[in-house]
Design a protein around this motif. Structure first.
Motif, PDB file in Angstrom:
ATOM      1  N   PRO A 300      67.039 -27.548 -28.863  1.00 30.93           N
ATOM      2  CA  PRO A 300      65.975 -28.468 -28.403  1.00 30.93           C
ATOM      3  C   PRO A 300      65.053 -27.785 -27.394  1.00 30.93           C
ATOM      4  CG  PRO A 300      68.145 -29.521 -28.327  1.00 30.93           C
ATOM      5  CD  PRO A 300      68.383 -28.065 -28.597  1.00 30.93           C
ATOM      6  N   LEU A 301      63.904 -28.394 -27.178  1.00 29.68           N
ATOM      7  CA  LEU A 301      62.913 -27.856 -26.253  1.00 29.68           C
ATOM      8  C   LEU A 301      63.516 -27.735 -24.861  1.00 29.68           C
ATOM      9  CD1 LEU A 301      59.848 -27.087 -26.063  1.00 29.68           C
ATOM     10  CD2 LEU A 301      59.466 -29.415 -25.234  1.00 29.68           C
ATOM     11  N   PRO A 302      63.469 -26.550 -24.241  1.00 29.05           N
ATOM     12  CA  PRO A 302      64.060 -26.393 -22.902  1.00 29.05           C
ATOM     13  C   PRO A 302      63.318 -27.202 -21.856  1.00 29.05           C
ATOM     14  CG  PRO A 302      62.789 -24.443 -23.511  1.00 29.05           C
ATOM     15  CD  PRO A 302      62.847 -25.306 -24.734  1.00 29.05           C
ATOM     16  N   ALA A 303      64.030 -27.501 -20.766  1.00 33.40           N
ATOM     17  CA  ALA A 303      63.412 -28.222 -19.655  1.00 33.40           C
ATOM     18  C   ALA A 303      62.415 -27.306 -18.951  1.00 33.40           C
ATOM     19  CB  ALA A 303      64.492 -28.693 -18.688  1.00 33.40           C
ATOM     20  N   PRO A 304      61.448 -27.871 -18.222  1.00 33.10           N
ATOM     21  CA  PRO A 304      60.496 -27.025 -17.487  1.00 33.10           C
ATOM     22  C   PRO A 304      61.211 -26.043 -16.573  1.00 33.10           C
ATOM     23  CG  PRO A 304      59.792 -29.319 -17.465  1.00 33.10           C
ATOM     24  CD  PRO A 304      61.161 -29.307 -18.066  1.00 33.10           C
ATOM     25  N   ALA A 305      60.607 -24.885 -16.365  1.00 36.41           N
ATOM     26  CA  ALA A 305      61.237 -23.820 -15.587  1.00 36.41           C
ATOM     27  C   ALA A 305      61.504 -24.255 -14.144  1.00 36.41           C
ATOM     28  CB  ALA A 305      60.359 -22.570 -15.612  1.00 36.41           C
ATOM     29  N   ASP A 306      60.640 -25.112 -13.592  1.00 34.69           N
ATOM     30  CA  ASP A 306      60.840 -25.542 -12.207  1.00 34.69           C
ATOM     31  C   ASP A 306      61.850 -26.670 -12.078  1.00 34.69           C
ATOM     32  OD1 ASP A 306      59.469 -27.623 -13.323  1.00 34.69           O
ATOM     33  OD2 ASP A 306      57.683 -27.439 -12.076  1.00 34.69           O
ATOM     34  N   GLY A 307      62.393 -27.119 -13.207  1.00 33.26           N
ATOM     35  CA  GLY A 307      63.413 -28.157 -13.177  1.00 33.26           C
ATOM     36  C   GLY A 307      62.882 -29.561 -12.994  1.00 33.26           C
ATOM     37  N   LYS A 308      61.580 -29.726 -12.852  1.00 26.83           N
ATOM     38  CA  LYS A 308      60.986 -31.040 -12.644  1.00 26.83           C
ATOM     39  C   LYS A 308      60.451 -31.589 -13.959  1.00 26.83           C
ATOM     40  CE  LYS A 308      59.489 -29.922  -7.936  1.00 26.83           C
ATOM     41  NZ  LYS A 308      58.317 -29.826  -7.031  1.00 26.83           N
ATOM     42  N   ALA A 309      60.547 -32.893 -14.093  1.00 24.41           N
ATOM     43  CA  ALA A 309      59.989 -33.528 -15.284  1.00 24.41           C
ATOM     44  C   ALA A 309      58.479 -33.363 -15.281  1.00 24.41           C
ATOM     45  CB  ALA A 309      60.351 -35.005 -15.325  1.00 24.41           C
ATOM     46  N   PRO A 310      57.870 -33.082 -16.431  1.00 26.32           N
ATOM     47  CA  PRO A 310      56.413 -32.882 -16.462  1.00 26.32           C
ATOM     48  C   PRO A 310      55.672 -34.138 -16.031  1.00 26.32           C
ATOM     49  CG  PRO A 310      57.313 -33.089 -18.689  1.00 26.32           C
ATOM     50  CD  PRO A 310      58.480 -32.984 -17.768  1.00 26.32           C
ATOM     51  N   ARG A 311      54.711 -33.956 -15.138  1.00 22.42           N
ATOM     52  CA  ARG A 311      53.918 -35.086 -14.642  1.00 22.42           C
ATOM     53  C   ARG A 311      52.754 -35.354 -15.588  1.00 22.42           C
ATOM     54  NH1 ARG A 311      49.460 -35.889 -11.505  1.00 22.42           N
ATOM     55  NH2 ARG A 311      49.154 -33.628 -11.321  1.00 22.42           N
ATOM     56  N   ARG A 312      52.644 -36.606 -15.990  1.00 23.32           N
ATOM     57  CA  ARG A 312      51.551 -36.962 -16.896  1.00 23.32           C
ATOM     58  C   ARG A 312      50.361 -37.440 -16.083  1.00 23.32           C
ATOM     59  NH1 ARG A 312      54.475 -40.234 -21.892  1.00 23.32           N
ATOM     60  NH2 ARG A 312      55.905 -38.556 -22.487  1.00 23.32           N
ATOM     61  N   PRO A 313      49.262 -36.704 -16.098  1.00 25.94           N
ATOM     62  CA  PRO A 313      48.094 -37.121 -15.312  1.00 25.94           C
ATOM     63  C   PRO A 313      47.514 -38.424 -15.829  1.00 25.94           C
ATOM     64  CG  PRO A 313      47.535 -35.307 -16.765  1.00 25.94           C
ATOM     65  CD  PRO A 313      49.020 -35.480 -16.860  1.00 25.94           C
ATOM     66  N   LEU A 332      52.775 -27.960 -21.813  1.00 27.57           N
ATOM     67  CA  LEU A 332      53.927 -27.067 -21.984  1.00 27.57           C
ATOM     68  C   LEU A 332      53.822 -25.908 -20.996  1.00 27.57           C
ATOM     69  CD1 LEU A 332      53.827 -26.826 -25.888  1.00 27.57           C
ATOM     70  CD2 LEU A 332      55.334 -28.295 -24.538  1.00 27.57           C
ATOM     71  N   ASP A 333      54.974 -25.498 -20.425  1.00 23.08           N
ATOM     72  CA  ASP A 333      54.943 -24.286 -19.625  1.00 23.08           C
ATOM     73  C   ASP A 333      55.132 -23.079 -20.544  1.00 23.08           C
ATOM     74  OD1 ASP A 333      57.654 -23.997 -20.199  1.00 23.08           O
ATOM     75  OD2 ASP A 333      58.315 -24.819 -18.290  1.00 23.08           O
ATOM     76  N   ARG A 334      55.113 -21.879 -19.986  1.00 25.54           N
ATOM     77  CA  ARG A 334      55.145 -20.659 -20.798  1.00 25.54           C
ATOM     78  C   ARG A 334      56.422 -20.569 -21.646  1.00 25.54           C
ATOM     79  NH1 ARG A 334      52.416 -15.751 -20.308  1.00 25.54           N
ATOM     80  NH2 ARG A 334      51.506 -16.444 -18.349  1.00 25.54           N
ATOM     81  N   GLN A 336      58.470 -23.054 -22.670  1.00 30.53           N
ATOM     82  CA  GLN A 336      58.471 -24.076 -23.718  1.00 30.53           C
ATOM     83  C   GLN A 336      57.538 -23.695 -24.855  1.00 30.53           C
ATOM     84  OE1 GLN A 336      57.365 -27.401 -21.182  1.00 30.53           O
ATOM     85  NE2 GLN A 336      59.423 -28.265 -21.359  1.00 30.53           N
ATOM     86  N   GLU A 337      56.394 -23.160 -24.491  1.00 29.44           N
ATOM     87  CA  GLU A 337      55.395 -22.741 -25.469  1.00 29.44           C
ATOM     88  C   GLU A 337      55.968 -21.653 -26.385  1.00 29.44           C
ATOM     89  OE1 GLU A 337      51.010 -22.720 -24.170  1.00 29.44           O
ATOM     90  OE2 GLU A 337      51.667 -20.630 -24.140  1.00 29.44           O
ATOM     91  N   ALA A 338      56.593 -20.630 -25.789  1.00 27.39           N
ATOM     92  CA  ALA A 338      57.178 -19.541 -26.576  1.00 27.39           C
ATOM     93  C   ALA A 338      58.290 -20.058 -27.473  1.00 27.39           C
ATOM     94  CB  ALA A 338      57.704 -18.450 -25.641  1.00 27.39           C
ATOM     95  N   HIS A 339      59.079 -21.013 -26.955  1.00 26.76           N
ATOM     96  CA  HIS A 339      60.178 -21.576 -27.754  1.00 26.76           C
ATOM     97  C   HIS A 339      59.647 -22.267 -29.015  1.00 26.76           C
ATOM     98  CE1 HIS A 339      64.077 -23.477 -28.576  1.00 26.76           C
ATOM     99  NE2 HIS A 339      63.391 -24.583 -28.826  1.00 26.76           N
ATOM    100  N   LEU A 340      58.599 -23.069 -28.862  1.00 29.10           N
ATOM    101  CA  LEU A 340      58.059 -23.793 -30.012  1.00 29.10           C
ATOM    102  C   LEU A 340      57.413 -22.850 -31.022  1.00 29.10           C
ATOM    103  CD1 LEU A 340      56.512 -26.976 -28.333  1.00 29.10           C
ATOM    104  CD2 LEU A 340      58.629 -26.808 -29.646  1.00 29.10           C
ATOM    105  N   PHE A 341      56.677 -21.854 -30.544  1.00 28.44           N
ATOM    106  CA  PHE A 341      56.053 -20.908 -31.477  1.00 28.44           C
ATOM    107  C   PHE A 341      57.120 -20.109 -32.234  1.00 28.44           C
ATOM    108  CE2 PHE A 341      51.995 -21.514 -29.253  1.00 28.44           C
ATOM    109  CZ  PHE A 341      51.137 -21.474 -30.337  1.00 28.44           C
ATOM    110  N   ARG A 342      58.170 -19.707 -31.537  1.00 26.82           N
ATOM    111  CA  ARG A 342      59.233 -18.965 -32.216  1.00 26.82           C
ATOM    112  C   ARG A 342      59.930 -19.858 -33.250  1.00 26.82           C
ATOM    113  NH1 ARG A 342      64.259 -16.265 -29.002  1.00 26.82           N
ATOM    114  NH2 ARG A 342      64.369 -18.412 -28.228  1.00 26.82           N
TER     115      ARG A 342
END
Length: 559
Positions: A300-313, A332-334, A336-342
């Motif tokens: 599954p998609l990894p959690a953000p690198a900073d461990g915080k849930a993504p804030r929706r503006p 997506l952070d870097r 997560q982005e690489a994970h999805l493309f791979r």
């Protein structure tokens, strides 16, 4: 049961729940779908959004106008129950009631396993359970009892089954030969077997197999000789399309004078050819060949690198619904982005590997299903990447908006550039996708905007000419100014005969009286109406001006 649905909407619903619903939720939906199945009337029609609501508890945004025939709804619900239960992998010991396997049903009712398979096609609801460590078909006792109650006569006939005597076999052959000669070319094996079965109180399948065995053992006296006329590509395509629309292989076999197995071969052949004709490209990576890496790639998609849930503006006020919805998708952070493309490229590479082994003449349904499944999964990941980056397109499009450039057209054009960028991006190089996509979108704008402006300047004249007379060098300046003044007064008088909204739109659209030109979108936002409504009012106002000019015998250019 077959693997196809009568309606793509039901298959899409199954795929969505498989990907996003937790295991407990899927099991609950299987129960609700089977409960709904018992309420469906074959003779009625049902809205798809009602079926979806009964199963999931929510109403879908798409397919809202779809109406499904009761018989087709029952078939799709049975397929939905079996397919979704297979993803749960529920141990049979955890079932809420006794579960019978195919063999156990066969022994209980003294019928063959082939007969049980036929019952499934006729309405017996099956689920998938883990039995002795393997995924197998099972039937809840309540489902079996419900089917027996609805088909009691058929079940009793199957239970009284006995082997055919030689005299009965001879009678079947005699009847079949007479019927085939009497209506030569009009009815096929299936229809004749069905009629004989009714006469002799036997199953259609028993009669069919008896006739097939006779033809195989006596080719010189065969009743239903093999068809030797090859089907052309158009006929094969028709068979494939009609089967996709729900026509059974048995009916197609009768219509085209083929066996059921040959119809299935034709369907798989056409399906395989269409898969091979579909363009499928991917960015390769050496990790794709490592079998141990699959679990990491498909995680599954990894959690953000900073461990915080993504804030929706929060979306700015006044945005159209389409643009406001973009702010609901987290960025997506870097990593997560690489994970999805791979993951997307890995799924495509697996599909390509299977496609390379595909021989349309020998294609198997399981292999085709696997390829379709991989391509659908890759498309779902691709769409996830696109949705997370649509805001980027809007931000770049806003910087390129000008008096002659439509904002929504720029967004649409930018979306196409974004989709192409997703296909071409190599995540392994370490670059961030937003950088690559921004470059691709701006490069496209740098090409398309000047081209569009050139075409506009080359082929479209100014709007002011609609209401101003061109200078005539053959008259003196004083006479020209007087004529122009009279013309402007006439135009003001004509505009006064329009209603307030028409006058305001015409004046703003064509920059009359020193006003700056404004777009349909700008006027729509100010007036609180849609862009299309502004265009309709503008068209109505111009038509009125033409009529007034005709009445006053004014020669206004471009009116």
């Amino acid at each position: 049961m077959g693997k196809t649905y009568c309606h793509p909407a039901m298959k899409q619903l199954k795929d969505q729940q498989t990907r996003y619903a937790p295991k407990e939720r899927r099991l609950e939906q299987v129960e609700r779908a089977e409960q709904l199945l018992g309420e469906i009337d074959r003779t009625k029609r049902y809205p798809y959004d009602y079926l979806c609501f009964r199963i999931t508890g929510f109403r879908p945004d798409n397919w809202s106008a779809l109406m499904i025939e009761g018989d087709e709804a029952r078939r799709d619900l049975r397929q939905f129950v079996e397919d979704l239960s297979a993803t749960v992998r529920q141990p049979v010991e955890q079932a809420t009631e006794p579960v019978l396997t195919v063999d156990e049903v066969s022994k209980k009712y003294n019928v063959s396993t082939r007969t049980v398979t036929r019952w499934r096609r006729q309405g017996l609801v099956a689920r998938r359970f883990v039995i002795d460590g393997r995924a197998k078909v099972g039937f809840l006792e309540s489902s079996l009892q419900r089917f027996v109650a609805e088909h009691r006569g058929q079940v009793e006939r199957g239970s009284r089954f006995r082997q055919l005597t030689d005299a009965e076999k001879d009678e079947i052959i005699r009847r079949a030969r007479r019927m085939s000669q009497f209506r030569s070319g009009e009815v096929g094996l299936i229809e004749i077997a069905r009629r004989i079965a009714r006469k002799m109180a036997r199953s259609t399948e028993t009669v069919r197999l008896t006739l097939k065995a006779y033809d195989r053992e006596h080719p010189d006296r065969a009743i239903f000789g093999p068809s030797t006329t090859p089907l052309d590509d158009d006929a094969k395509a028709q068979i494939y399309l009609r089967h996709r629309m729900g026509v059974s292989a048995e009916n197609l076999a009768v219509e085209y004078g083929r066996t059921r197995s040959s119809v299935y071969r034709i369907i798989n052949e056409v399906r395989a050819q269409r898969i091979l004709e579909t363009k499928l490209e991917f960015i390769g990576n050496e990790s794709f060949d490592d079998s141990k890496a699959k679990s990491v790639i498909m995680a599954p998609l990894p959690a953000p690198a900073d461990g915080k849930a993504p804030r929706r503006p929060k979306a700015p006020k006044g945005l159209p619904p389409y643009l406001a919805s973009l702010y609901e998708v987290p960025l997506l952070d870097r990593e997560q982005e690489a994970h999805l493309f791979r993951q997307m490229n890995y799924l495509k590479s697996e599909a390509v590997k299977l496609r390379e082994k595909l021989d349309p003449a020998k294609a198997k349904t399981a292999a085709l299903d696997k390829i379709d499944e991989l391509q659908e999964q890759a498309l779902a990941v691709k769409n996830q990447i696109i949705r997370a980056n649509l805001r980027l397109v809007v931000s770049i499009a806003k910087r390129h908006v000008g008096p002659m450039n439509n904002f929504f057209e720029l967004v649409s054009d930018g979306n196409m550039s974004l989709i192409r960028a997703v296909e071409k991006f190599d995540y392994a190089r370490g670059n961030k996708f937003s950088t690559y996509a921004s470059w691709a979108i701006m490069k496209n704008y740098a090409r398309t905007i000047p081209e569009e402006n050139y075409r506009r300047d080359r082929f479209v004249t100014g709007h002011e000419e609609m209401f101003e007379a061109a200078a005539d060098n053959r008259i003196d300046e004083h006479e020209y100014e007087s004529a122009l003044k009279r013309m402007q007064e006439a135009i003001r008088g004509m505009l006064d005969r329009l209603d307030d909204r028409e006058k305001m739109i015409i004046t703003s659209r064509f920059g009359l009286g020193g006003a700056s030109e404004r777009t349909l979108e700008q006027l729509g936002r100010e007036l609180g109406i849609t862009k299309e409504r502004v265009r309709q009012i503008e068209s109505r106002g111009v038509d009125k001006l033409r009529r007034i000019a005709g009445e006053q015998k004014l020669d206004l250019p471009m009116l």
